[in-house]
Design an enzyme around this catalytic site. Structure first.
Site, short mmCIF file in Angstrom:
data_model
loop_
_atom_site.label_atom_id
_atom_site.label_comp_id
_atom_site.label_asym_id
_atom_site.label_seq_id
_atom_site.Cartn_x
_atom_site.Cartn_y
_atom_site.Cartn_z
N VAL A 233 0.87 -1.19 0.00
CA VAL A 233 0.00 0.00 0.00
C VAL A 233 0.90 1.23 0.00
CG1 VAL A 233 -1.66 1.33 1.35
CG2 VAL A 233 -1.87 -1.16 1.21
N HIS A 519 7.48 -4.75 20.91
CA HIS A 519 6.13 -4.33 21.27
C HIS A 519 5.85 -2.90 20.79
CE1 HIS A 519 5.89 -7.54 24.71
NE2 HIS A 519 5.92 -8.05 23.51
N HIS A 563 2.25 -8.37 27.11
CA HIS A 563 2.78 -8.41 25.74
C HIS A 563 1.66 -7.95 24.82
CE1 HIS A 563 6.57 -10.86 26.62
NE2 HIS A 563 6.05 -10.50 27.78
C1 LIG Z 1 9.89 -11.08 17.02
C2 LIG Z 1 8.63 -10.69 17.73
C3 LIG Z 1 8.31 -11.33 18.93
C4 LIG Z 1 7.14 -10.97 19.62
N1 LIG Z 1 6.74 -11.73 20.68
C5 LIG Z 1 5.51 -11.52 21.22
C6 LIG Z 1 4.98 -12.42 22.18
O1 LIG Z 1 5.56 -13.44 22.52
N2 LIG Z 1 3.76 -12.12 22.71
C7 LIG Z 1 3.05 -11.02 22.34
O2 LIG Z 1 1.97 -10.79 22.88
N3 LIG Z 1 3.53 -10.17 21.40
C8 LIG Z 1 4.72 -10.42 20.81
N4 LIG Z 1 5.16 -9.62 19.81
C9 LIG Z 1 4.38 -8.45 19.45
C10 LIG Z 1 3.12 -8.77 18.65
O3 LIG Z 1 3.35 -9.84 17.78
C11 LIG Z 1 2.71 -7.51 17.89
O4 LIG Z 1 2.44 -6.47 18.82
C12 LIG Z 1 1.47 -7.68 17.03
O5 LIG Z 1 1.57 -8.84 16.26
C13 LIG Z 1 1.31 -6.45 16.17
O6 LIG Z 1 0.23 -6.62 15.31
P1 LIG Z 1 -0.10 -5.50 14.20
O7 LIG Z 1 -1.33 -5.93 13.53
O8 LIG Z 1 -0.05 -4.19 14.85
O9 LIG Z 1 1.15 -5.53 13.21
P2 LIG Z 1 1.70 -6.72 12.31
O10 LIG Z 1 1.23 -8.03 12.80
O11 LIG Z 1 3.16 -6.50 12.18
O12 LIG Z 1 0.97 -6.49 10.93
C14 LIG Z 1 1.26 -5.48 10.02
C15 LIG Z 1 1.13 -6.09 8.63
O13 LIG Z 1 1.06 -5.05 7.69
C16 LIG Z 1 1.90 -5.37 6.59
N5 LIG Z 1 2.29 -4.10 5.98
C17 LIG Z 1 3.04 -3.12 6.51
N6 LIG Z 1 3.13 -2.09 5.65
C18 LIG Z 1 2.40 -2.42 4.58
C19 LIG Z 1 2.09 -1.76 3.37
N7 LIG Z 1 2.57 -0.53 3.09
N8 LIG Z 1 1.32 -2.41 2.47
C20 LIG Z 1 0.82 -3.65 2.73
N9 LIG Z 1 1.09 -4.31 3.86
C21 LIG Z 1 1.85 -3.70 4.78
C22 LIG Z 1 3.04 -6.13 7.25
O14 LIG Z 1 3.79 -6.89 6.32
C23 LIG Z 1 2.31 -6.96 8.27
O15 LIG Z 1 1.86 -8.18 7.74
C24 LIG Z 1 6.32 -9.94 19.12
C25 LIG Z 1 6.64 -9.30 17.91
C26 LIG Z 1 7.77 -9.69 17.20
C27 LIG Z 1 8.09 -9.01 15.90
#
Ligand SMILES: Cc1cc2nc3c(=O)[nH]c(=O)nc-3n(C[C@H](O)[C@H](O)[C@H](O)COP(=O)(O)OP(=O)(O)OC[C@H]3O[C@@H](n4cnc5c(N)ncnc54)[C@H](O)[C@@H]3O)c2cc1C
Length: 584
Positions: A233, A519, A563
């Site tokens: 996007v 996070h 978390h």
């Molecule tokens: C290594 C790691 C370990 C973690 N461990 C834990 C844990 O054990 N327990 C816990 O509770 N939380 C954990 N977290 C945190 C938790 O996973 C995140 O807070 C949560 O998944 C965030 O969700 P989100 O929807 O905000 O973002 P995301 O799940 O990152 O989703 C964003 C999505 O948007 C896509 N995207 C971004 N920009 C664009 C664009 N311009 N066009 C199209 N697509 C795009 C990305 O590719 C991604 O798929 C961890 C995170 C990581 C990275």
């Protein structure tokens, strides 16, 4: 991110009712829930690949296999941070269908109910948010974790179960209890305990990671969702309608650089995560006017909060060597050169063994009031009535501690015990940091990562409290009944942290090694209408623009003291309900 040259001009290729930008944790949940209304047409757009055959996602123990790869990791690296001795920190994010739910540590640590009450926003109190966490999951009870009554879900796509502790974790838990942290039943799901230890549910079931992608695939695949992968996007198209502004379309860039435009007849939902959602808004002209003008982007809505208020939880690892074999997984992974190959075969054959688990063991929350009584920064800091200097009430933890079940962590920890040693780490995590960072655009190019400055340890109290946490976790290991007789010393052997006694001893360790717990949150925060830095209202609507919401970890005004994945699942579940309610 794979570089591509943008070669075409946009034309509207198709129109959907809803367009969800970002197929990660929140985006998949929202698309899946909106699709329950079968007459609705939804487009879900994900920059990364489909994850159906991504073994590193499905196999919990191979999470590191997703990192550094331009296809599956955003490879975000922070700007140098003065409080952390000028260090940069790598902040990986999942870049595929399922997003960070497919690379995370699988831990379901919801935070406390008070955390959400503290947001002070209608509809977002602890009871509301915990209800949505429950909705997202199907909990599988076990002898170790039976599940507190009324707390867990039975119908959500996310399958959640407990973890069989390695022997080292049983020892650490024994030490935690002896050092003043009582064992509490299901404390990480009830949200009512700020000081104690317990067992953590995980998003793993029968050896397979469950992720947000499960809301739109497998048994929840629906005809009325179109999923585009490998498509980025660029921006939201905002047009004047009547007296106001409305999001009407989304501009996309395919892997080969081709541009296109898709129309949204009802709403656009931005769910690209705390680093990329503000970047999409900024590229769309939504953000601080002066900053946008410097980049040559026309401002359509002057919202100075976009990309501000970046929060995280920082953590430290301290490693120890143990004398007894068989307590940790090191022998299976590091001592036998064929070890990993054997484990892969075991996993392939039976979905069991080391690669079927996430090797973090015993967990606790702790209050540090007594331990910080002699700390000048703590004593002298201003505090609100009923709150400590970190802004926390007595029913909210200051820190979290846990152990790893072998050597390991982020890739900077590379002193692998290949010499036959047995090791584990204590991890200590700080809640409610005072430090805040930012996400800014480096350019208007959608294929360039934004500039991320986490600004870790910018605040003296953050440093002091995390140093005290390290001191406490070292006492647990070195003095606790379960571990004191099996620890040989620090790992690698040249280090001496096992002998540290004072808070001051730990300050250099914190400044030199504190790293991300992944996070990231807060960069498109919700808020009341009198908060000039709020990007969204309580219904996740972008202020001043109709038909546009943000829903993911970026919307949290204050990051929860837990978390972030379960909080994000709850945000997404609630977002879907808000959108459905407005469609009626
Ligand atoms: C290594 C790691 C370990 C973690 N461990 C834990 C844990 O054990 N327990 C816990 O509770 N939380 C954990 N977290 C945190 C938790 O996973 C995140 O807070 C949560 O998944 C965030 O969700 P989100 O929807 O905000 O973002 P995301 O799940 O990152 O989703 C964003 C999505 O948007 C896509 N995207 C971004 N920009 C664009 C664009 N311009 N066009 C199209 N697509 C795009 C990305 O590719 C991604 O798929 C961890 C995170 C990581 C990275």
């Amino acid at each position: 991110m794979a570089p591509a040259r943008i070669i075409d001009t946009p034309v509207v290729t198709n129109t959907y009712d809803y367009i969800v930008c970002g197929g990660g944790t929140a985006g998949c949940v929202i698309a899946g829930r909106l699709a329950e209304t079968t007459t609705t047409r939804i487009l879900l757009i994900e920059a990364g690949p489909d994850s159906k055959d991504l073994a590193t996602m499905h196999m919990p123990g191979d999470w590191m296999g997703n990192f550094d790869n331009n296809k599956t990791d955003w490879n975000i690296v922070t700007e140098p941070m003065a409080g952390a001795n000028g260090r940069r920190v790598k902040c990986s994010r999942g870049r595929f269908l399922g997003g960070s739910s497919g690379v995370n540590g699988t831990l379901c640590i919801r935070g406390t109910r008070q955390d959400y009450d503290d947001w002070g926003l209608e509809g977002w109190g602890g009871e509301d948010v915990f209800g949505y966490m429950k909705k997202a999951e199907t909990f599988h009870p076990s002898a170790r974790l039976k599940g507190a009554a009324g707390v867990h879900g039975t119908e959500g796509p996310l399958h959640v179960a407990s973890h069989e502790l390695a022997p080292i974790s049983e020892r650490v838990m024994e030490s935690m209890v002896e050092k003043g942290l009582p064992l509490c039943e299901d404390m990480f799901s009830t949200g009512e305990t700020a000081h104690g230890c317990g067992h953590v549910p995980r998003t793993i079931h029968r050896g397979v990671r469950t992720t947000a992608a499960d809301f739109v695939t497998k048994g929840f695949k629906r005809e009325n969702i179109t999923i585009m992968t490998d498509v980025t996007v660029d921006k939201i198209v905002v047009e004047s309608q009547g007296d106001g502004l409305r999001a009407t379309a989304v501009d996309l860039v395919a892997e080969n650089g081709t541009r296109s435009r898709v129309g949204a007849s009802k709403e656009v939902i931005v769910s690209a995560g705390a680093y990329c959602s503000p970047a999409i808004l900024l590229r769309s002209g939504i953000g601080a006017k002066d900053e946008l003008e410097k980049l040559g982007i026309e401002c359509v809505a002057d919202l100075p909060g976009v990309g501000r208020n970046l929060m995280d939880h920082i953590l430290t690892f301290q490693f120890y060597q143990v004398t007894e074999p068989g307590l940790t997984y090191d022998s299976q992974v590091f001592h036998d050169p064929q070890g990993l190959a054997k484990l892969r075969k075991q996993y392939g054959d039976t979905k069991s063994g080391f690669l079927s688990v996430f090797p973090f063991g015993a967990f606790c929350f702790a209050r540090l009031d007594d331990r910080l009584e002699d700390c000048e920064a703590w004593k002298n800091a201003p505090r609100k009535p009923g709150r400590d200097p970190m802004g926390l009430a007595p029913n909210q933890p200051n820190i979290e501690m846990w152990n790893t079940e072998l050597y390991g962590g982020p890739k900077q920890f590379d002193s692998y015990p290949i010499d036959g040693s047995h090791t584990f780490a204590m991890c200590t995590l700080l809640f409610n940091s005072n430090s805040r960072g930012s996400v800014r655009l480096a350019s208007s190019d959608p294929l360039k990562n934004p500039l991320v400055d986490h600004n870790y340890l910018d605040h003296e109290l953050d440093l002091q409290v995390l140093a005290e946490a390290c001191r406490y976790s070292n006492e647990i290991v070195m003095e606790g009944v379960g571990t004191k007789n099996i620890v040989k010393g620090s790992w690698p052997p040249g280090l001496k942290h096992h002998t540290h006694k004072t808070r001051e001893d730990w300050i250099p360790h914190v400044k030199n090694s504190a790293t991300t717990c992944y996070h990231a949150s807060g960069t498109c925060k919700m808020g009341k209408s009198d908060d000039p830095m709020a990007v969204l209202d309580e219904k996740l609507r972008v202020r001043g623009i109709d038909g546009l919401r943000v829903a993911d970890a970026s919307v949290m005004p204050i990051v929860n003291n837990g978390h972030t994945q379960m909080a994000t699942y709850a945000i997404a579940e609630k977002a879907a309900d808000l959108i459905k309610a407005d469609a009626r």
